[in-house]
Design an enzyme around this catalytic site. Structure first.
Site, PDB file in Angstrom:
ATOM      1  N   LYS A  22     -60.112  -0.812 -18.147  1.00  0.00           N
ATOM      2  CA  LYS A  22     -59.722  -2.098 -17.553  1.00  0.00           C
ATOM      3  C   LYS A  22     -58.909  -2.935 -18.533  1.00  0.00           C
ATOM      4  O   LYS A  22     -57.852  -3.461 -18.194  1.00  0.00           O
ATOM      5  CB  LYS A  22     -60.979  -2.873 -17.146  1.00  0.00           C
ATOM      6  CG  LYS A  22     -60.727  -4.327 -16.812  1.00  0.00           C
ATOM      7  CD  LYS A  22     -61.984  -5.046 -16.377  1.00  0.00           C
ATOM      8  CE  LYS A  22     -62.708  -5.791 -17.451  1.00  0.00           C
ATOM      9  NZ  LYS A  22     -62.050  -6.996 -17.985  1.00  0.00           N
ATOM     10  N   ASN A  23     -59.425  -3.069 -19.754  1.00  0.00           N
ATOM     11  CA  ASN A  23     -58.796  -3.992 -20.697  1.00  0.00           C
ATOM     12  C   ASN A  23     -57.495  -3.454 -21.294  1.00  0.00           C
ATOM     13  O   ASN A  23     -56.817  -4.170 -22.035  1.00  0.00           O
ATOM     14  CB  ASN A  23     -59.776  -4.373 -21.820  1.00  0.00           C
ATOM     15  CG  ASN A  23     -60.830  -5.337 -21.317  1.00  0.00           C
ATOM     16  OD1 ASN A  23     -60.778  -5.792 -20.173  1.00  0.00           O
ATOM     17  ND2 ASN A  23     -61.799  -5.643 -22.169  1.00  0.00           N
ATOM     18  N   CYS A 123     -65.671 -20.618 -17.986  1.00  0.00           N
ATOM     19  CA  CYS A 123     -65.943 -19.269 -17.527  1.00  0.00           C
ATOM     20  C   CYS A 123     -67.402 -18.998 -17.795  1.00  0.00           C
ATOM     21  O   CYS A 123     -67.994 -19.595 -18.687  1.00  0.00           O
ATOM     22  CB  CYS A 123     -65.040 -18.320 -18.291  1.00  0.00           C
ATOM     23  SG  CYS A 123     -65.609 -16.645 -18.335  1.00  0.00           S
ATOM     24  N   ARG A 128     -63.791 -20.179 -23.477  1.00  0.00           N
ATOM     25  CA  ARG A 128     -62.649 -19.264 -23.486  1.00  0.00           C
ATOM     26  C   ARG A 128     -61.294 -19.957 -23.332  1.00  0.00           C
ATOM     27  O   ARG A 128     -60.587 -19.770 -22.338  1.00  0.00           O
ATOM     28  CB  ARG A 128     -62.822 -18.186 -22.415  1.00  0.00           C
ATOM     29  CG  ARG A 128     -64.124 -17.445 -22.562  1.00  0.00           C
ATOM     30  CD  ARG A 128     -64.236 -16.306 -21.597  1.00  0.00           C
ATOM     31  NE  ARG A 128     -63.603 -15.110 -22.102  1.00  0.00           N
ATOM     32  CZ  ARG A 128     -63.641 -13.946 -21.476  1.00  0.00           C
ATOM     33  NH1 ARG A 128     -64.245 -13.845 -20.339  1.00  0.00           N
ATOM     34  NH2 ARG A 128     -63.045 -12.898 -21.988  1.00  0.00           N
ATOM     35  N   ASP A 314     -68.658  -6.594 -25.293  1.00  0.00           N
ATOM     36  CA  ASP A 314     -68.736  -6.076 -23.919  1.00  0.00           C
ATOM     37  C   ASP A 314     -69.819  -5.006 -23.744  1.00  0.00           C
ATOM     38  O   ASP A 314     -70.050  -4.545 -22.629  1.00  0.00           O
ATOM     39  CB  ASP A 314     -67.370  -5.506 -23.489  1.00  0.00           C
ATOM     40  CG  ASP A 314     -66.358  -6.608 -23.206  1.00  0.00           C
ATOM     41  OD1 ASP A 314     -66.745  -7.786 -23.161  1.00  0.00           O
ATOM     42  OD2 ASP A 314     -65.167  -6.285 -23.030  1.00  0.00           O
ATOM     43  N   ARG A 406     -65.531  -5.950 -10.173  1.00  0.00           N
ATOM     44  CA  ARG A 406     -64.337  -6.472 -10.843  1.00  0.00           C
ATOM     45  C   ARG A 406     -63.918  -5.546 -11.981  1.00  0.00           C
ATOM     46  O   ARG A 406     -62.744  -5.402 -12.271  1.00  0.00           O
ATOM     47  CB  ARG A 406     -64.650  -7.849 -11.450  1.00  0.00           C
ATOM     48  CG  ARG A 406     -64.450  -9.025 -10.544  1.00  0.00           C
ATOM     49  CD  ARG A 406     -64.609 -10.299 -11.334  1.00  0.00           C
ATOM     50  NE  ARG A 406     -63.966 -10.143 -12.642  1.00  0.00           N
ATOM     51  CZ  ARG A 406     -64.438 -10.614 -13.784  1.00  0.00           C
ATOM     52  NH1 ARG A 406     -65.547 -11.304 -13.811  1.00  0.00           N
ATOM     53  NH2 ARG A 406     -63.786 -10.425 -14.905  1.00  0.00           N
TER      54      ARG A 406
HETATM   55  C1  UD1 Z   1     -60.947  -9.756 -24.357  1.00  0.00           C
HETATM   56  C2  UD1 Z   1     -61.475  -8.822 -23.315  1.00  0.00           C
HETATM   57  C3  UD1 Z   1     -62.958  -9.085 -23.065  1.00  0.00           C
HETATM   58  C4  UD1 Z   1     -63.733  -9.047 -24.381  1.00  0.00           C
HETATM   59  C5  UD1 Z   1     -63.085  -9.943 -25.428  1.00  0.00           C
HETATM   60  C6  UD1 Z   1     -63.713  -9.811 -26.802  1.00  0.00           C
HETATM   61  C7  UD1 Z   1     -59.560  -8.359 -21.933  1.00  0.00           C
HETATM   62  C8  UD1 Z   1     -58.878  -8.541 -20.621  1.00  0.00           C
HETATM   63  N1  UD1 Z   1     -60.714  -8.998 -22.085  1.00  0.00           N
HETATM   64  O1  UD1 Z   1     -61.068 -11.080 -23.844  1.00  0.00           O
HETATM   65  O2  UD1 Z   1     -63.460  -8.093 -22.179  1.00  0.00           O
HETATM   66  O3  UD1 Z   1     -65.053  -9.473 -24.172  1.00  0.00           O
HETATM   67  O4  UD1 Z   1     -61.683  -9.620 -25.565  1.00  0.00           O
HETATM   68  O5  UD1 Z   1     -63.643  -8.491 -27.240  1.00  0.00           O
HETATM   69  O6  UD1 Z   1     -59.086  -7.651 -22.795  1.00  0.00           O
HETATM   70  N2  UD1 Z   1     -60.582 -17.888 -28.414  1.00  0.00           N
HETATM   71  C9  UD1 Z   1     -60.171 -19.157 -28.690  1.00  0.00           C
HETATM   72  N3  UD1 Z   1     -58.882 -19.500 -28.415  1.00  0.00           N
HETATM   73  C10 UD1 Z   1     -57.991 -18.618 -27.880  1.00  0.00           C
HETATM   74  C11 UD1 Z   1     -58.418 -17.319 -27.603  1.00  0.00           C
HETATM   75  C12 UD1 Z   1     -59.727 -16.962 -27.881  1.00  0.00           C
HETATM   76  O7  UD1 Z   1     -60.955 -19.971 -29.181  1.00  0.00           O
HETATM   77  O8  UD1 Z   1     -56.833 -19.001 -27.660  1.00  0.00           O
HETATM   78  C13 UD1 Z   1     -61.981 -17.476 -28.705  1.00  0.00           C
HETATM   79  C14 UD1 Z   1     -62.765 -17.098 -27.440  1.00  0.00           C
HETATM   80  O9  UD1 Z   1     -63.311 -18.236 -26.817  1.00  0.00           O
HETATM   81  C15 UD1 Z   1     -63.796 -16.167 -27.989  1.00  0.00           C
HETATM   82  C16 UD1 Z   1     -63.063 -15.440 -29.114  1.00  0.00           C
HETATM   83  O10 UD1 Z   1     -61.959 -16.293 -29.451  1.00  0.00           O
HETATM   84  O11 UD1 Z   1     -64.868 -16.892 -28.543  1.00  0.00           O
HETATM   85  C17 UD1 Z   1     -62.555 -14.061 -28.767  1.00  0.00           C
HETATM   86  O12 UD1 Z   1     -61.859 -14.119 -27.556  1.00  0.00           O
HETATM   87  P1  UD1 Z   1     -60.677 -13.121 -27.164  1.00  0.00           P
HETATM   88  O13 UD1 Z   1     -60.637 -11.977 -28.117  1.00  0.00           O
HETATM   89  O14 UD1 Z   1     -59.451 -13.909 -26.969  1.00  0.00           O
HETATM   90  O15 UD1 Z   1     -61.192 -12.604 -25.760  1.00  0.00           O
HETATM   91  P2  UD1 Z   1     -60.269 -12.272 -24.524  1.00  0.00           P
HETATM   92  O16 UD1 Z   1     -58.976 -11.781 -25.033  1.00  0.00           O
HETATM   93  O17 UD1 Z   1     -60.296 -13.377 -23.570  1.00  0.00           O
END
Ligand code: UD1
Length: 428
Positions: A22-23, A123, A128, A314, A406
């Site tokens: 998925k990711n 979320c 997030r 995850d 999902r």
């Molecule tokens: C992706 C994965 C999700 C997984 C996560 C962590 C996809 C579609 N989803 O989510 O399944 O659980 O990585 O491995 O690939 N953060 C900020 N600011 C930002 C971006 C992130 O503060 O602009 C924080 C988030 O709130 C979180 C951490 O950074 O605490 C990691 O998030 P991130 O790696 O960005 O997760 P996703 O990319 O949303």
């Protein structure tokens, strides 16, 4: 809305194929925006989130055919042609159901110079935000305004410009977003403290197959030399390491012996280490992974989630469920998301002994869980409830399984093919 009725206590046996990730599929679908013609993805899992991304691409005026039919059966493919894109917008209805919609921002800015993307709201598993994405894209010359809850983004008239970017903390989709923006930017972009998740590398490899120039793939420093255009291509999505880990947990909890076909072991190294430590027997052969476990013989293991190559957040819910019937006490610490223990309250209904303190869960293994009605709250939490129900004594009901659909490609069917007793019924 569907619910699952699960008869617990049935050991598993047989073989099952691991679906595409998925990711990886989500950023790859967004990457189609960058190409000058169709991007064909193969090994595409059948998931709610990918259908949502397909709808989003169509909403923008592109062509997105998912799972084309051939002779009465479906091909696991997505054929995406965004060369006719007219409407670079990701509306709230879509973004609110799938935060990963933000992945279209970088590609839209790079290819079309503008984008309007609804700001992802709160979320279930934490706040997030996407501030890190925006900060990095700003360094490339993008400008952002907020209008009606949407981010209205604009690239400089001559396009995005390469920049030296350091992420303050590791972000998976942030790295992907900026990498996709930079492949068509002018000059060189360096992304430091980049996420090293295998799905980021898969996205990078697909971009390279489309003609992008990216070095440092799999490392935390990516170097991207912008090119003028990307060509149509075909790319096979990597196998889903989280689905593989979930299936492993299912066998570990229910007991039995099963083979996962096409699990990519390198991506799972830390997870497999933890399973072995817990007393699960694993054997790799010709790209397949055989798992064997005896119910009631797992031992407690501590786990702390972290960015790759750490233990994936995850997999935290599934591992916690597994520890709920292990011998001894385990400490599970979640470092990525602040509110990712919603499965705990539901697991307690089955008799799990879990105490929460901030980002840490102390799980004292009990001999046997017993079936109960449960409500799924998010994707991985749903999976953990299903695993727990499968190992419990008696019957459980899990409602709101759309969360599961999902992100898992017919998980209940796959588990049933291994002998599980899961019935899907309409819950009105
Ligand atoms: C992706 C994965 C999700 C997984 C996560 C962590 C996809 C579609 N989803 O989510 O399944 O659980 O990585 O491995 O690939 N953060 C900020 N600011 C930002 C971006 C992130 O503060 O602009 C924080 C988030 O709130 C979180 C951490 O950074 O605490 C990691 O998030 P991130 O790696 O960005 O997760 P996703 O990319 O949303």
């Amino acid at each position: 809305m569907d619910k699952l009725i699960v008869e617990g206590g049935v050991p598993l046996s047989g073989a099952v194929k691991v679906s595409g990730a998925k990711n990886a599929a989500l950023p790859l679908m967004a990457a189609s925006i960058l190409a000058d013609g169709p991007l064909t993805l193969t090994n595409v899992p059948r998931l709610g989130d990918l259908r949502t991304m397909g709808r989003l691409l169509k909403h923008m005026g592109g062509m997105a055919t998912l799972y084309p039919e051939e002779g009465g059966s479906f091909r696991e493919e997505a054929i995406l042609d965004m060369s006719g894109l007219t409407n670079p917008e990701a509306p709230h209805e879509v973004v609110k159901t799938m935060r990963a919609s933000a992945l279209v921002l970088g590609p839209l800015l790079a290819r079309h110079g503008r984008a309007r993307v609804s700001l992802p709201g709160g979320c279930a598993i934490g706040v997030r935000p996407i501030d890190l994405h925006l900060k990095a894209l700003s360094a490339m010359g993008a400008e952002f305004d907020l209008a009606g809850g949407d981010i209205v983004a604009k690239a400089p008239r001559d396009g995005l410009v390469g920049a030296d970017i350091r992420f303050d903390s590791v972000t998976v989709t942030g790295t992907e977003n900026v990498m996709m923006a930079s492949v068509l930017a002018k000059g060189k972009t360096v992304i430091r403290n980049a996420a090293r998740e295998p799905e980021v590398a898969d996205t990078a490899r697909a971009l390279v197959a489309m003609g992008a120039k990216i070095s440092g793939i799999e490392s935390d420093e990516l170097e991207i030399e912008g090119v003028d255009s990307l060509k149509p291509t075909s790319y096979e999505v990597m196998p889903d390491r989280i689905e593989a880990g979930t299936l492993l947990s299912a066998v570990a909890m229910a007991g039995g012996r099963a083979t996962l076909i096409g699990a990519r072991l390198n991506d799972l190294a830390v997870v497999l280490g933890k399973f072995t430590e817990a007393g699960v027997f694993l054997r790799a052969q010709n790209g397949d992974l055989t798992v064997e476990a005896h119910r009631g013989l797992l031992s407690a293991v501590n786990v702390t989630t972290g960015p790759y190559p750490g233990f994936p957040t995850d997999m935290q819910a599934q591992f916690l469920a597994m520890m709920s019937t292990a011998k001894g006490a385990s400490i599970i610490t979640e470092t990525i998301f602040e509110n990712r223990f919603m499965h705990v309250a539901e697991l307690r209904r089955l008799g799990a002994n879990v105490t929460l303190e901030g980002r840490t869960a102390v799980v004292k293994g009990v001999e046997r869980l017993s079936g109960a009605p449960m409500t799924a709250s998010d994707l991985r939490a749903s999976a953990s409830l299903l695993l727990a129900a499968m190992s419990a004594k008696g019957v459980s009901e899990i409602s709101r399984v759309y969360h599961l659909d999902r992100g898992y490609d017919r998980l209940d069917d796959k588990l049933n093919s291994l002998g599980a007793k899961i019935k899907r019924v309409r819950d009105n």
